[in-house]
Structure formats: C-alpha cells, structure tokens
Design an enzyme around this catalytic site. Structure first.
Site, mmCIF file in Angstrom:
data_model
loop_
_atom_site.group_PDB
_atom_site.id
_atom_site.type_symbol
_atom_site.label_atom_id
_atom_site.label_comp_id
_atom_site.label_asym_id
_atom_site.label_seq_id
_atom_site.Cartn_x
_atom_site.Cartn_y
_atom_site.Cartn_z
ATOM 1 N N THR A 663 0.835 -1.204 0.000
ATOM 2 C CA THR A 663 0.000 0.000 0.000
ATOM 3 C C THR A 663 0.865 1.246 0.000
ATOM 4 O O THR A 663 2.001 1.220 0.450
ATOM 5 C CB THR A 663 -0.892 0.058 1.249
ATOM 6 O OG1 THR A 663 -0.058 0.196 2.396
ATOM 7 C CG2 THR A 663 -1.748 -1.173 1.384
ATOM 8 N N SER A 664 0.264 2.333 -0.476
ATOM 9 C CA SER A 664 0.968 3.620 -0.462
ATOM 10 C C SER A 664 -0.026 4.720 -0.104
ATOM 11 O O SER A 664 -1.182 4.680 -0.535
ATOM 12 C CB SER A 664 1.557 3.900 -1.848
ATOM 13 O OG SER A 664 1.997 5.242 -1.902
ATOM 14 N N PRO A 665 0.435 5.724 0.647
ATOM 15 C CA PRO A 665 -0.439 6.869 0.912
ATOM 16 C C PRO A 665 -0.368 7.897 -0.217
ATOM 17 O O PRO A 665 -1.059 8.912 -0.171
ATOM 18 C CB PRO A 665 0.172 7.454 2.197
ATOM 19 C CG PRO A 665 1.631 7.161 2.077
ATOM 20 C CD PRO A 665 1.738 5.855 1.321
#
Ligand SMILES: NC(=O)c1ccc[n+]([C@@H]2O[C@H](COP(=O)([O-])OP(=O)(O)OC[C@H]3O[C@@H](n4cnc5c(N)ncnc54)[C@H](OP(=O)(O)O)[C@@H]3O)[C@@H](O)[C@H]2O)c1
Length: 1131
Positions: A663-665
């Site tokens: 995941t990435s913000p």
C-alpha cells in the site's frame, strides 16, 4: 427534472404547541418543480433560534396552522436553477432570507406574511426551493455552518445597531447586550468591531468569563445576582451617561433596568421576550419613564435583504466569526437540538447539520484541534468544552457512550499512552534506509499506545496490544519490554510475558532509528544507539503500566467502515500476478476497510468510551525521504486528531497497521518527476522512468508543495481519522458487533524459518530458506526510491557501490540457498551472515490473540494486500472449523484482523505469485517463495491453543530463542561532546525574537542560542511550548507542546568545533485555522464545509514561546535551562 437533481428530500415538520412531539421526520417528501425564478438548494446547515423552540412550547406569539417545515436560518449550495434566474448560478453558496419578501425599506403587513418557518415552509430539510430574491450570498470568509447563523440572529442585531437612520452605531459609542443568546452575541461582536464599548449581562459567571476572554467584551454584569444592573451598566459607559444602544431581549420584565442603562436619546431595541410575561402586581416601567429619559424605544423585526448584504460586507471586512456551539447535531438529531436549546445549554448558535456526518467531523476536529488541553491538562480553554458542551453528539470527552450494546460480554479493559520519542537530532531516520536522512527536530512526539484486554475471571487470561509510532516492532525492543516488566515484579511480572505482549509499529518512516536488533537495518543508521532504544522501551512499558492501572470492567464492540481515499497499491503489477478468480472476489487491489475495536468501561451511569483501536493498511511514508522532523506520519496524525476530537486527555486512539506491504499513501499515483519522461506515469512493471529508478515518486494529495510531504501526511491522517470518527459517531446497534465469549487467549512461538518444512494444502512438501534480500530491495519503492539506481525488476540485476560493498561483507549464497529462493536473485544473503553478529532474523515470532470472536494475527512483517487476505481467510476458516468441533457456538462468526509489522522486523510477506515478480516487496520477502504459506500453516497449527481451557502463562519457553544483540551491536554514533554558547551569549539567549503582532494563520517564530536536545529527551515533556496569558488568573499557561502538530522545534549545529548550536521554535498557526490547505487541495476533501479560518476567534490572545533546553559541559554534566521569547499578540 434533470439527472442528478433530486425529486424528493427528507424534512422535519412541526406542529405548533405540541412540544417535542410536534416535530416529525418526513423521509422522501416530494420536491416541487423548480419555477422560472427559483433555486434548489442543497442545505448544509440549519441554525436554530429561540423562536423555533418557542413555537413548539407555545411561548411564541406568532401562529401558524397545521404543520409546517420549521426554522428560518440555513445555508447551502445551489444545485439547480430556474430558466429566468439571474442573480445566482449553480454552485453558489447562499443563506436564506428570514422574511422572503423583505428586500429593502420598512417592513409591511404583506412582508410579514413571508417569514420562513411559520408563514412559508422553513429550512429544516435537506433541500429547499426558494425564489432567488429570498436568498443572500454567503460572505466569503465564512463556512456554510457559520453562515447558517446569519439570517435571523445576526441580521436582527445588525438592524438594531445600524438600522435606524441618525442613530447608527459608531466608534466610541456604548452598547449593552442582554444575555448570551444568538442575537446578543452578534450585537457584541458588531459593537466591538465598530470600536464601541461593549457591556453585557448574563446570568452565568462562567459565561461572563468567556465573554471577556473569548470575545473581548469590556464589562459584564450578572443580571441574576445584581437585580439593579441598569445602574451598574450605566456606570460602565465611558462617560457614565448610559448606553447608546440597548439590545433588549428580556422584554417587559427587564425594560425598567434597560431604561436605567440607556442614555438620553439612546436607543432601546426591543428584540425579544425571554423574560416572559410580568407577574401580577409587578412594577414595570411606564411611558413617563421613557419620556423623562428621552429614550428611543424601537421594536425590531429582523431586517431586509439590503441590510443583510451590508452586514455581510461588514462581517468580511472585520473577519467576524459567528459563535457556534461546539455541539453540532446531525439532521436526525433535530429533536435533541431543540431540547438542547430549550434547556439553554448552548454557547452560541445551535446547529443542525443537513449534510453527512463525516463532514461535520472534519469541522469539529479543525476547531477542536487547538482547543483541546495539552496532556498536562493546562490548557486555559478548558471551560469552553465543559460537560454540557461538546459532548454527547460527538460522543466524546470521557462521557457516557451513545453506543447501543446488546449481548456483549464483560471483560477487563484498559488503555494507556506514553511518550517514546528518542533523540530527535543527528540520528538517522528509520524507514527509507537513506544514511543522509538525519533528524533535525520534532514536529510531533511519538507515542506508545497500549490496549489491555483480560478476562474478569482469570487474571492470567489477558493480552496487551501495543502500537508504537515506530517503523516496526523489534526483537530487542520487545525483549527489553518483557525484561522491564519482569523487573517491576508483582502483577507485571506475574501477568505479562512472552505469550501475551504484542508489540506493533505504525510503520512511520519519520522517527529516529538505530534501535533495531539486527545488523541490516542498523547499517544506514551507523549502528545501534542505546538512548534511541531505551526511549522506546521505557515509553512502551509506561504505556502498559498506565493501561494496567486503567483496567476496569467494560465492553468491546467491533465496527467497520470503508476508507476509499487513503491508500493505493504501489505494486499493482505484482498484485496482478495473483490468480484472476481470487482477485475478482475483491473490489480493490488494496484493502479499503478499517476495522475498529471500541473500548468502553461500565460505570454506574452507563458505558463510558475510553478508547478505540483500529486496523487499516497504508504505508507510513507520507512524510517524504527529505523530511528531517520527527512525526508519527499519517497514523500519528490520525491518532492525535481522534484523541483531540474527544476532548478527553485519557482517551487513547490506536491506529494500527494491517496488511500494509504493497500500500501507499501517495494516492495520486507515481510519476516521473524529472528527466525525459517528466510528468508521465512511471513504468507499470518496473516503476522506472527512462530506465532510471530515482525520478519516479508517488504523489500524495498535496504533492508539489516542497514541504517534505507534511500537508499530504496531514491529509492522509485526517482521512483515516474522519472515517474512524464517522463510525464512532454511529452508535446504532447496526454499526457495532458486540464482542462476546469468555475466551481471552494469546499464543506466541518462536519459529526458525531458515529451515521450516511443511506441506501445502495441495500436498506438496516445501520449505523456507535462510533470510535473503533480492536485488529489487535496493531499488526502494515509489514511496522512497533507493538512493542508488537499482531497479524493481529481476531481469536486470546490477550492483551499486554502496550495496556492492555491503554485499561483499555478507555470506555468498551457495547453490542450495539460491535454489531455495527461486525467482529471487540474491543481493544480500543476510540469513547466513553472522559476522560480526546476525544481520536479519531467521527466528520469527508467530503470535495470535483472541477475545471472544475477534482474532488478531500479529504479523512479524509487512504482509501485502493479498497475502493478508489469504492469511486472514485461512485463520477464519480454521477458527470456524475448530469452533464447530469444540461445539463453541456462543461466540458468533470469527472476525479476523491482521496487525503488524510486529515483534520483529522480517521485512515483507508476499504471496508466492507476487514473489515471482520480484518487485521490492517480493525481493524483501526474506524466507523464499513459501514465506506466507509457512506463516499460514504455522498459525493454523497453533490456532487450537486459542480454544483450550483457561490457563496460566507457560513457564517453559517453547522453541528456539532469537539472539538479543543490544550489548554486542556496533555503534558509530558519536555522543554529544559539549555545548557552548557563543561569546557574550548564554544558553537560551534570543537570537531573533517574535514579531509583536500576528493574525491567525501566521507562522510565528523565534530563534535561541541552543544546546543539543540529545542531552535530555524530555520524555512526557517538551522542548518547545506556547504559553498564553490568562487575563482572568493573571498567569501564563502552556497551551501547545511538542505533541502539537502546529508547533515545530528545530535544532541546528552552528559550529562543530566550538560546540555551538541554534534552536528555532515555530508556531505554524495555519494548521489550526485551516490555512494550511491554501487555495488548492483535493476537491473531494471537504466540499462546501471546508472551514475557512474557522478558528480565528479562538486564537486571539497574548502569547510567548518557551524553549526548554539542556546543555552538556565538557566534563559531562548536563544543566537544564529555559528561555522565553518576547510577548506577541494574535488579533
Ligand atoms: N424581534 C426580532 O426580530 C427577533 C429576532 C431574533 C430573536 N428575537 C427574540 O429575541 C430573543 C433572543 O433571541 P436569541 O435567539 O438570541 O435567543 P437565545 O439564543 O435562545 O438566547 C438565550 C439567552 O438569552 C439570555 N436570557 C434569557 N432570559 C433572559 C432575560 N430575562 N434577560 C436577559 N437575558 C436573558 C440567556 O443568557 P445567559 O445565559 O447569559 O443569562 C440565554 O442564554 C428571543 O426572545 C427571540 O425570540 C427577536
């Protein structure tokens, strides 16, 4: 109607004199067709007036027949217009006009027939349809919530003070406003802005204090304790001749005193009738009194549109912010709002929100953000948020939970929080593996948040789940915590141990490193640093102690909510390698659901909320690799916002990581930032830009600000907070599943994954391998590309000088090791390297926790989205099977969550399919292609332990033990040698001082002669503080500290030779006013409810900055010192 234009809408109707029963919610009422000159408005907020309540109770003189949509005051956005509308366009923000026909000039009988909420259907509905002439544009400086207060209360006050030709209020005049109702508060604000002396009456000493402190009212008189307040008021007017204007809200009963307060030729504006009818025989004023005083007594009937427009200009010009009560009600809670007003609990205008609750939360938080007491409880603005105020609709402040509980079991539950901030300067940050990323100060302290759940029957049946604002859990840290608990003795030694302590990290990449057990993550931080390690251990233990001391009987419940805009997949190419039929089961390539566990204590008055613990996957990489200020990254923001939003300093909100791996913000996607491909998306398969790694970077919501990711980080944190808060505010039984079943269990095993053989479900015998890192590990990710030009693809391996050197020092993988790792081309054979000590863990923690039907997988690495889904699914299915075998039917369907990275840091855990792609996550999956399957197989085999009868902590340690390398680790981190002040200067001396005058939104800063903050970490304390002068107590109070996002402490070495340094303390008030968003920002962030400087009034005051330092002498002694800046005002 056109598509997307609603044809029905929800509304409230009222029947006169029926009390609260007269209010009825009408769902899906038809919206009439839009006439040629009408506008359809999507209402945002409705503001209540005393009149609205008085109509229900029968106290209102005006009448209406049958039922009617009540309320006159609202604001919203135009969503459709008739063919001949010329004044407005779709999208305009408008307020309603109280008397629709009152455009200008005097009021007439015909105009009186056009009042909203008794002659014409009012605004307490989600959509309204009015003629364009009955609308007024919202002042630019106000949010819609603020603007909803204007149509009646503000306009009445305006008309009273400025509506009478020849008697318009001017600077130097004196104004008396009675009571602290909506009309009077506006009259006070208008009076002060016009330069008048303002005198107020109130029945409450607390409110008197607020009037002085928050509004700046010069004189306040208590009309309850001072029966003859008229004379007192007169004495307060500058020439003691009396007030030029009196806002008479009491009516006949207070006129006598008003006549004493007014000056000759002064104006008494009769506005209200709050004092009720006079009692028989009561002495009242007479016409003769009026005659002798030569007063002008004037009845007020709200005001015209022309006046409204003039008032709005005045509001914009003077930056006037309506006083809005801290408790805002949802649309469905209109009756509660009426009751709240009827009970006179409000401070300022009472608002009913017509839009979704989540947006309300945004508003509340931005306002609450700077009003909440600091952890030492010294905030001078405590009083505004007293028990009657913000509490119930927001479900906050340690007050009784609105949660509907049915069927949950009783557990022992407790929460605790403590500071774990290590050295904030000169230490490498843990996460991006960039040796040059050294700390230079602190924006937000780091914390350990502990949640203990136990059986009420068997003391040993309990577990503690810790969330550290760190990159991960760790073997040394966990061991240090366990040893410290043993050393404490008593219950701590008896009840807590290896089995039941889970140490997870939020995966923040913006905290000091050098505390990890194994050599590989120590390399970029120049080894191990005991103070960094000890701060985490001490803080973690303190949080457990606090949670333990907080233990009491209570309940747990689980809810879920989707957070669609806070994470994306940063390796979708690898995700696509998972089987199509498996992917089709999910709507997204990352998990969007946040699972929230809610903790309540059972008290005599009911359930009291004490904390929440939630799981949601998003990398702690919002703060970028060039950030050098310590923060808790986006989870730290979310937790802090949630805790502050409750107004309860003991409330603990834990935002735990979940299957975070891929995941990435950086939700806007990964782009090439420079080079030939600049502006294009990075290559889908390799994340390269023109065959280079470094130009590719993921973009957060506020990408491009050159602020090291600070704004994006705040936004991603805010989004998680807003979702958690929305769920928390939904107290219905449908939203929450009570946790039930007396099983509180935990298990923990150390397993050596260097040689673990097991059988896959298809019968194949496989095994894991000694830990090794593949080439793409060194490429980094789109959140933080590797410092050297490695690529996230296995087919083009090459080494860089740095990792080549490192690689040469580790073991050379033999053919068995190479074959075991399959598709991974080994860069660092860390699992087979123990010179000078172990580089990476081979012995890993397998841990599971259980309370009732809730199962927690405590993952030692970063499981990717699909890896987490498979793991949770496997535990779920196994739990169902065991439960049916054990005839354990009372607990309900298992709910499985995964938290991590925890206990030790084993880097990543991908599915075998993702592993074969060998992007960063696959290359960092330590134990070969079957790593995930091994974890699944192990947890499934241990799971039956969680169904066994209650028992004690096992005395015998099972399995192998990991090495604890604290005492053998190398360190190349030099200690602080000496601090010196420059000649003729002293520590704390001011190098550049604050400016004396500021406005809300400004950054206010001063620089001081500094000393190295590593000399004293000041755990649970602060390096920087803002102090505000409390005019009532005549004392300075600390109102901000290192825990506040808006206060920044920066340290700079000015001469290594001389040992001199400088400290800068900056108070960035824009974070508190909403100015941080600037003009731009994501359109979906707030919509129309964006608070525009909504907090400015509260920031007004006299302040100074304080610096707490500690200087080290050559001999090693450390001396604390303090220093304050000059005073400054925010006006
Ligand atoms: N004529 C018009 O055009 C017009 C327009 C708007 C409102 N009104 C009327 O004006 C009155 C005030 O409206 P509002 O919206 O400001 O009401 P509100 O917000 O409900 O005001 C309540 C406050 O008024 C104060 N109060 C109560 N009884 C009082 C008394 N006997 N003497 C002095 N202060 C008293 C109290 O202040 P403390 O708690 O500080 O004591 C109370 O908190 C109402 O009667 C309303 O119907 C008339």
């Amino acid at each position: 109607m056109a598509p997307n234009i609603p044809t029905t809408s929800d509304r409230w109707t009222a029947r006169q004199e029926r009390g609260m029963d007269g209010l009825q919610l009408d769902l899906n009422a038809a919206i009439p067709p839009i006439g040629p000159t009408s506008c359809l408005i999507k209402m945002a907020a409705v503001s209540l007036n005393y009149r609205d309540v008085a109509m229900l109770t029968g106290a209102y003189p005006g009448r209406f027949k049958g039922s009617m949509v009540p309320c006159s005051d609202g604001a919203g956005t135009i969503i459709a217009i008739g063919s001949n509308v010329s004044l407005y366009k779709v999208g305009d923000r408008v307020c309603t006009l109280f008397s629709q026909g009152h455009q200008s000039g005097f009021v007439t009988p015909a105009i009186r027939e056009t009042t909203l909420g008794n002659k014409i259907d009012g605004v307490l509905r989600r959509h309204t349809l009015y003629d364009e002439t009955g609308l007024v544009a919202v002042p630019d400086s106000l949010s819609l919530i603020e603007a909803s207060t204007l149509p009646c209360a503000a306009l009445t006050a305006w008309n009273a003070l400025f509506g009478l030709e020849g008697r318009r209020l001017k600077a130097g005049d004196a104004v008396l406003a009675q009571g602290t109702g909506g009309v009077s508060l506006f009259a006070m604000q208008f009076g002060l802005a016009a330069g008048a002396t303002v005198i107020a009456t109130t029945s409450s000493d607390t409110k008197a204090e607020r009037l002085r402190r928050e509004l700046g009212v010069q004189h306040v008189v208590n009309y309850k304790t001072n029966e003859y307040w008229g004379e007192t008021v007169r004495g307060f007017t500058p020439d003691q001749e009396g007030a030029h204007h009196v806002i008479e809200v009491g009516g006949e009963n207070s006129m006598q005193q008003s006549l004493k307060a007014v000056r000759a030729e002064g104006v008494i504006s009769i506005v209200g009738f709050l004092g009720g009818k006079p009692l028989a025989g009561q002495e009242l004023c007479s016409f003769t009194d009026v005659l002798f005083i030569a007063a002008i007594v004037r009845g007020i009937n709200i005001g015209s549109k022309e006046q409204f427009v003039a008032m709005n200009e005045f509001i914009d010009k003077h930056g006037i912010k309506p006083v809005v009560d801290g408790k805002v009600f949802r649309f469905e809670e209109a009756k509660e709002a009426y009751q709240y007003l009827l009970d006179q609990k409000q401070w300022g205008k009472v608002i009913v929100l017509a839009l979704a609750a989540s947006l309300l939360i945004v508003l509340s938080t931005v306002n609450i953000l700077h009003r909440t007491p600091s952890r030492n409880g010294q905030h001078p603005l405590d009083i505004p948020y007293d028990q009657n105020n913000t509490v119930k609709s927001l479900g906050v402040d340690g007050h009784i939970s609105a949660l509907v509980l049915t069927g949950g079991d009783t557990y022992l539950v407790g929460v605790g929080k403590a500071d774990v901030t290590g050295p904030v300067v000169e230490i490498n940050f843990m996460g991006y593996a960039d040796p040059n990323q050294l700390g230079s100060g602190v924006r937000q302290r780091l914390y350990s948040r502990a949640f203990i759940i136990g059986s009420t029957e068997v003391p040993e049946d309990r577990f503690a789940y810790l969330i550290l604002d760190t990159q991960s859990g760790d073997t040394a840290i966990r061991n240090g915590i366990l040893e410290a608990l043993q050393d404490k003795g008593g219950d701590f030694a008896k009840l807590y141990g290896n089995q039941n302590i889970a140490v997870t990290g939020t995966h923040s990449h913006s905290g000091p490193g050098a505390w990890l057990n194994y050599l590989l993550p120590q390399i970029t931080s120049r080894g191990f640093h005991k103070p960094s390690y000890q701060a985490i251990v001490d803080g973690a233990v303190a949080s457990i102690v606090r949670a333990h001391e907080n233990l009491a009987k209570g309940h747990l419940s689980v809810g879920t909510i989707d957070v669609l805009d806070a994470n994306i997949n940063r390796s979708p190419y690898a995700y696509l390698a998972n089987p199509a039929e498996e992917r089709e089961k999910y709507d997204h390539d990352v998990d969007k659901t946040m699972t929230v566990l809610r903790f309540t204590h059972t008290t005599e008055d009911g359930e009291k909320d004490i904390g929440i613990l939630n799981w949601f996957p998003v990398h702690g990489t919002s703060m970028l690799g060039n950030n050098t200020l310590v923060t808790g990254d986006n989870k730290g923001v979310a937790a802090s916002l949630f805790e502050k939003s409750t107004g309860n300093t003991d409330f603990v909100a834990g935002f735990s990581q979940a299957n975070v791996g891929d995941t990435s913000p950086n939700v806007l996607g990964a782009y090439c930032e420079y080079g030939d491909e600049a502006g294009e998306l990075c290559d889908f398969r390799t994340s390269l830009c023109g065959n280079k790694t470094q130009p590719c970077h993921g973009r957060g919501p506020y990408w491009g600000r050159h602020d090291a990711g600070t704004a994006s980080n705040f936004e991603i944190g805010r989004r998680q907070f807003a979702a958690a808060r929305e769920l928390y505010d939904n107290s219905t039984s449908a939203a929450w599943t009570p946790v039930k079943g007396q099983m509180v269990r935990s298990l923990h095993h150390f397993v050596d994954l260097s040689t673990h053989s097991f059988t896959l479900p298809n019968g194949t015998l496989v095994h894991t391998c000694p830990a090794a890192m593949g080439y793409s590990f060194a490429a980094g990710t789109t959140d933080g590309p590797g410092a050297f030009d490695f690529k996230q693809a296995p087919d083009d391996p090459h080494a860089s000088p740095f990792w080549r050197v490192i690689g040469n020092r580790v073991a050379t993988p033999n053919d068995t090791q190479k074959a075991c790792h399959g598709d991974k081309i080994i860069l660092l054979d860390v699992g087979e390297s123990d010179t000078p000590y172990q580089w990476s863990p081979n012995i890993v923690d397998v841990q599971l926790l259980r309370v009732g039907q809730l199962f927690v997988i405590v993952s030692p690495g970063e499981a990717t989205t699909m890896a987490g889904r498979r793991w949770k699914g496997a535990v779920h299915d196994a739990a169902v099977k065991i439960a049916s075998r054990e005839r354990e039917t009372s607990h309900g369907t298992p709910i499985v969550v995964l938290g991590g990275p925890a206990n030790t840091y084993t880097h990543y855990i991908t599915t075998s399919e993702e592993y074969s792609i060998q992007r960063y996550e696959g290359a960092s999956t330590l134990y070969g292609p079957w790593t995930l399957d091994a974890y699944i197989s192990l947890t499934q085999s241990y799971l039956p332990e969680l169904f066994e009868p209650s028992g004690h902590l096992p005395t015998l340690v099972k399995g192998p033990q990991p090495p604890i390398q604290v005492n053998v680790s190398m360190s190349f981190i030099t200690p602080v040698v000496v601090d010196r002040a420059p000649f003729f200067k002293h520590f704390g001396g001011i190098k550049s001082d604050v400016k004396p005058l500021h406005k809300p939104g400004d950054t206010i800063f001063a620089t001081f002669v500094g000393a190295n903050p590593r000399n004293n970490l000041r755990l649970d304390g602060t390096f920087a503080a803002v102090e505000q002068f409390d005019y009532v107590d005549k004392a300075w109070r600390q109102v901000r500290d290192d825990g506040d996002w808006s206060l920044v402490f920066e340290w700079k070495r000015t001469s290594t030779t001389l040992g001199t340094s400088e400290v800068k303390i900056s108070w960035e008030t824009g974070w508190e006013t909403g100015d941080w968003r600037g003009d731009s920002g994501p359109s979906d962030a707030h919509g129309d409810l964006l608070v525009r400087n909504g907090a400015t009034d509260d920031l007004r005051g006299l302040y100074r900055l304080r610096y707490y330092g500690d200087a080290k002498a050559l001999g090693g002694s450390i001396t604390p010192f303090e220093s304050v800046s000059g005073e400054f005002k925010i006006v």
